[in-house]
Design a protein around this motif. Structure first.
Motif, PDB file in Angstrom:
ATOM      1  N   LYS A 194      -2.252  -7.695  -5.173  1.00 44.06           N
ATOM      2  CA  LYS A 194      -2.041  -6.298  -5.754  1.00 44.06           C
ATOM      3  C   LYS A 194      -0.708  -6.179  -6.514  1.00 44.06           C
ATOM      4  N   LYS A 195      -0.752  -5.259  -7.494  1.00 40.43           N
ATOM      5  CA  LYS A 195       0.487  -5.335  -8.416  1.00 40.43           C
ATOM      6  C   LYS A 195       1.254  -3.811  -7.869  1.00 40.43           C
ATOM      7  N   PHE A 196       2.488  -3.835  -7.573  1.00 37.85           N
ATOM      8  CA  PHE A 196       3.080  -2.964  -7.207  1.00 37.85           C
ATOM      9  C   PHE A 196       4.192  -2.217  -8.247  1.00 37.85           C
ATOM     10  N   ILE A 197       4.167  -0.971  -8.092  1.00 35.55           N
ATOM     11  CA  ILE A 197       5.135  -0.258  -8.978  1.00 35.55           C
ATOM     12  C   ILE A 197       6.381   0.280  -8.319  1.00 35.55           C
ATOM     13  N   ASP A 198       7.429  -0.148  -8.548  1.00 30.38           N
ATOM     14  CA  ASP A 198       8.777   0.268  -7.895  1.00 30.38           C
ATOM     15  C   ASP A 198       8.946   1.755  -8.047  1.00 30.38           C
ATOM     16  N   THR A 199       9.456   2.330  -6.985  1.00 23.58           N
ATOM     17  CA  THR A 199       9.803   3.783  -7.410  1.00 23.58           C
ATOM     18  C   THR A 199      11.527   3.757  -6.783  1.00 23.58           C
ATOM     19  N   LYS A 200      11.975   5.033  -6.973  1.00 26.11           N
ATOM     20  CA  LYS A 200      13.303   5.170  -6.773  1.00 26.11           C
ATOM     21  C   LYS A 200      13.745   5.305  -5.318  1.00 26.11           C
ATOM     22  N   LEU A 201      12.748   5.566  -4.550  1.00 26.52           N
ATOM     23  CA  LEU A 201      12.820   5.582  -3.080  1.00 26.52           C
ATOM     24  C   LEU A 201      12.630   4.341  -2.348  1.00 26.52           C
ATOM     25  N   GLU A 202      13.820   3.740  -1.724  1.00 25.44           N
ATOM     26  CA  GLU A 202      13.732   2.484  -1.130  1.00 25.44           C
ATOM     27  C   GLU A 202      12.796   2.419  -0.085  1.00 25.44           C
ATOM     28  N   GLY A 203      11.894   1.320  -0.105  1.00 28.02           N
ATOM     29  CA  GLY A 203      10.587   0.966   0.751  1.00 28.02           C
ATOM     30  C   GLY A 203       9.297   1.666   0.246  1.00 28.02           C
ATOM     31  N   PHE A 204       9.603   2.541  -0.702  1.00 24.10           N
ATOM     32  CA  PHE A 204       8.276   3.058  -1.253  1.00 24.10           C
ATOM     33  C   PHE A 204       7.769   2.473  -2.465  1.00 24.10           C
ATOM     34  N   LYS A 205       6.416   2.050  -2.790  1.00 25.54           N
ATOM     35  CA  LYS A 205       5.894   1.618  -3.761  1.00 25.54           C
ATOM     36  C   LYS A 205       4.380   2.177  -4.102  1.00 25.54           C
ATOM     37  N   LEU A 206       4.194   2.224  -5.431  1.00 26.90           N
ATOM     38  CA  LEU A 206       2.957   2.700  -5.782  1.00 26.90           C
ATOM     39  C   LEU A 206       2.164   1.712  -6.234  1.00 26.90           C
ATOM     40  N   ARG A 207       0.871   1.832  -6.353  1.00 27.40           N
ATOM     41  CA  ARG A 207      -0.168   0.879  -6.737  1.00 27.40           C
ATOM     42  C   ARG A 207      -1.486   1.477  -7.143  1.00 27.40           C
ATOM     43  N   TYR A 208      -2.173   0.857  -7.986  1.00 25.91           N
ATOM     44  CA  TYR A 208      -3.394   1.316  -8.153  1.00 25.91           C
ATOM     45  C   TYR A 208      -4.417   0.641  -7.343  1.00 25.91           C
ATOM     46  N   ALA A 209      -5.379   1.613  -6.687  1.00 32.62           N
ATOM     47  CA  ALA A 209      -6.283   1.156  -5.769  1.00 32.62           C
ATOM     48  C   ALA A 209      -7.305   0.206  -6.530  1.00 32.62           C
ATOM     49  N   ASP A 210      -7.804  -0.804  -5.643  1.00 32.18           N
ATOM     50  CA  ASP A 210      -8.939  -1.441  -6.090  1.00 32.18           C
ATOM     51  C   ASP A 210     -10.158  -1.429  -4.883  1.00 32.18           C
ATOM     52  N   GLU A 211     -11.142  -1.976  -5.339  1.00 34.81           N
ATOM     53  CA  GLU A 211     -12.358  -1.925  -4.447  1.00 34.81           C
ATOM     54  C   GLU A 211     -12.138  -2.182  -3.182  1.00 34.81           C
ATOM     55  N   SER A 212     -11.434  -3.125  -2.721  1.00 35.04           N
ATOM     56  CA  SER A 212     -10.861  -3.215  -1.449  1.00 35.04           C
ATOM     57  C   SER A 212     -10.340  -2.032  -0.677  1.00 35.04           C
ATOM     58  N   ASP A 213      -9.786  -1.136  -1.323  1.00 35.58           N
ATOM     59  CA  ASP A 213      -9.129   0.202  -0.565  1.00 35.58           C
ATOM     60  C   ASP A 213     -10.464   1.109  -0.393  1.00 35.58           C
ATOM     61  N   THR A 214     -11.632   0.988  -0.598  1.00 35.32           N
ATOM     62  CA  THR A 214     -12.329   2.190  -0.486  1.00 35.32           C
ATOM     63  C   THR A 214     -12.597   2.636   0.897  1.00 35.32           C
ATOM     64  N   ALA A 215     -12.287   1.940   1.836  1.00 36.85           N
ATOM     65  CA  ALA A 215     -12.337   2.521   3.311  1.00 36.85           C
ATOM     66  C   ALA A 215     -11.055   3.369   3.449  1.00 36.85           C
ATOM     67  N   LEU A 216     -10.055   2.610   2.928  1.00 38.46           N
ATOM     68  CA  LEU A 216      -8.620   3.396   3.304  1.00 38.46           C
ATOM     69  C   LEU A 216      -8.990   4.856   2.205  1.00 38.46           C
ATOM     70  N   ILE A 217      -9.282   4.858   1.170  1.00 34.78           N
ATOM     71  CA  ILE A 217      -9.527   6.114   0.459  1.00 34.78           C
ATOM     72  C   ILE A 217     -10.132   7.035   1.121  1.00 34.78           C
ATOM     73  N   LEU A 218     -11.299   6.645   1.723  1.00 33.06           N
ATOM     74  CA  LEU A 218     -12.248   7.712   2.362  1.00 33.06           C
ATOM     75  C   LEU A 218     -11.488   8.160   3.641  1.00 33.06           C
ATOM     76  N   ASP A 219     -10.925   7.295   4.369  1.00 32.90           N
ATOM     77  CA  ASP A 219      -9.966   7.591   5.381  1.00 32.90           C
ATOM     78  C   ASP A 219      -8.804   8.982   5.010  1.00 32.90           C
ATOM     79  N   PHE A 220      -8.086   8.534   3.892  1.00 35.28           N
ATOM     80  CA  PHE A 220      -7.251   9.589   3.481  1.00 35.28           C
ATOM     81  C   PHE A 220      -8.239  10.779   2.813  1.00 35.28           C
ATOM     82  N   ILE A 221      -8.948  10.737   2.294  1.00 33.38           N
ATOM     83  CA  ILE A 221      -9.719  12.007   2.057  1.00 33.38           C
ATOM     84  C   ILE A 221     -10.129  12.870   3.238  1.00 33.38           C
ATOM     85  N   LYS A 222     -10.380  12.091   4.558  1.00 34.14           N
ATOM     86  CA  LYS A 222     -11.054  12.920   5.828  1.00 34.14           C
ATOM     87  C   LYS A 222      -9.612  13.397   6.147  1.00 34.14           C
TER      88      LYS A 222
END
Length: 168
Positions: free
Chosen positions: A2-30
């Motif tokens: 996974k490719k991470f995008i650094d942010t200005k907050l130490e320890g916090f990164k963003l990344r685009y979701a991929d298919e392996s994140d499907t269960a995680l996305i559904l958990d967040f939605i719930k």
């Protein structure tokens, strides 16, 4: 990997979701639906999300990770403004786990989406917020967001959608 995008907050990164994140996305939605007192309305499935997000590419998701652990997400897609004559970004969901709120992660995710909207030559970034959700309303107003009080959202779903669609 996974490719991470650094942010200005130490320890916090963003990344685009991929298919392996499907269960995680559904958990967040719930989790978001529980917060919004709407869990009974969630009928999304992993299979449906996988198809919509990663096969049809109907929407995109970014995942926020703090010290390597997923702590939030934003699901968004393009819309279009005839008045502007430009595409926009519509933020369907923004969620940060309760224990991680107040650290600037939501602001970083919104700022990322605003930058993405500019990069994609979008005319605006917009979203809905529940009228009772005062903490979010204060947060959004502090960022310069303006409520569209003169507009009312209408929706046709379920049997009414079917009936209307069959009239054509």
């Amino acid at each position: 990997m996974k490719k991470f995008i650094d942010t200005k907050l130490e320890g916090f990164k963003l990344r685009y979701a991929d298919e392996s994140d499907t269960a995680l996305i559904l958990d967040f939605i719930k989790e978001l639906a529980i917060y919004e007192k709407m869990l009974d309305q969630v009928v999304a499935t992993e299979e449906g999300l996988r198809n919509s997000l990663f096969c049809k590419k109907a929407a995109e998701v970014i995942i926020g990770e703090y010290e390597g652990k997923p702590v939030g997400f934003a699901l968004f897609f393009h819309n279009f403004s005839t008045f502007l004559g430009q595409a926009g970004l519509y933020l369907e969901d923004l969620y940060v786990k309760p224990e991680m709120r107040g650290k600037g992660m939501g602001k970083i995710m919104l700022a990322f989406l605003a930058g993405l909207a500019l990069e994609r030559n979008c005319g605006r970034l917009e979203w809905w917020v529940l009228d009772w959700n005062e903490p979010s309303i204060r947060f959004y107003k502090k960022l310069g967001a303006v409520p569209m009080d003169e507009w009312t959202v209408y929706r046709v779903t379920g049997d009414n959608l079917k009936v209307l669609g069959e009239k054509f």
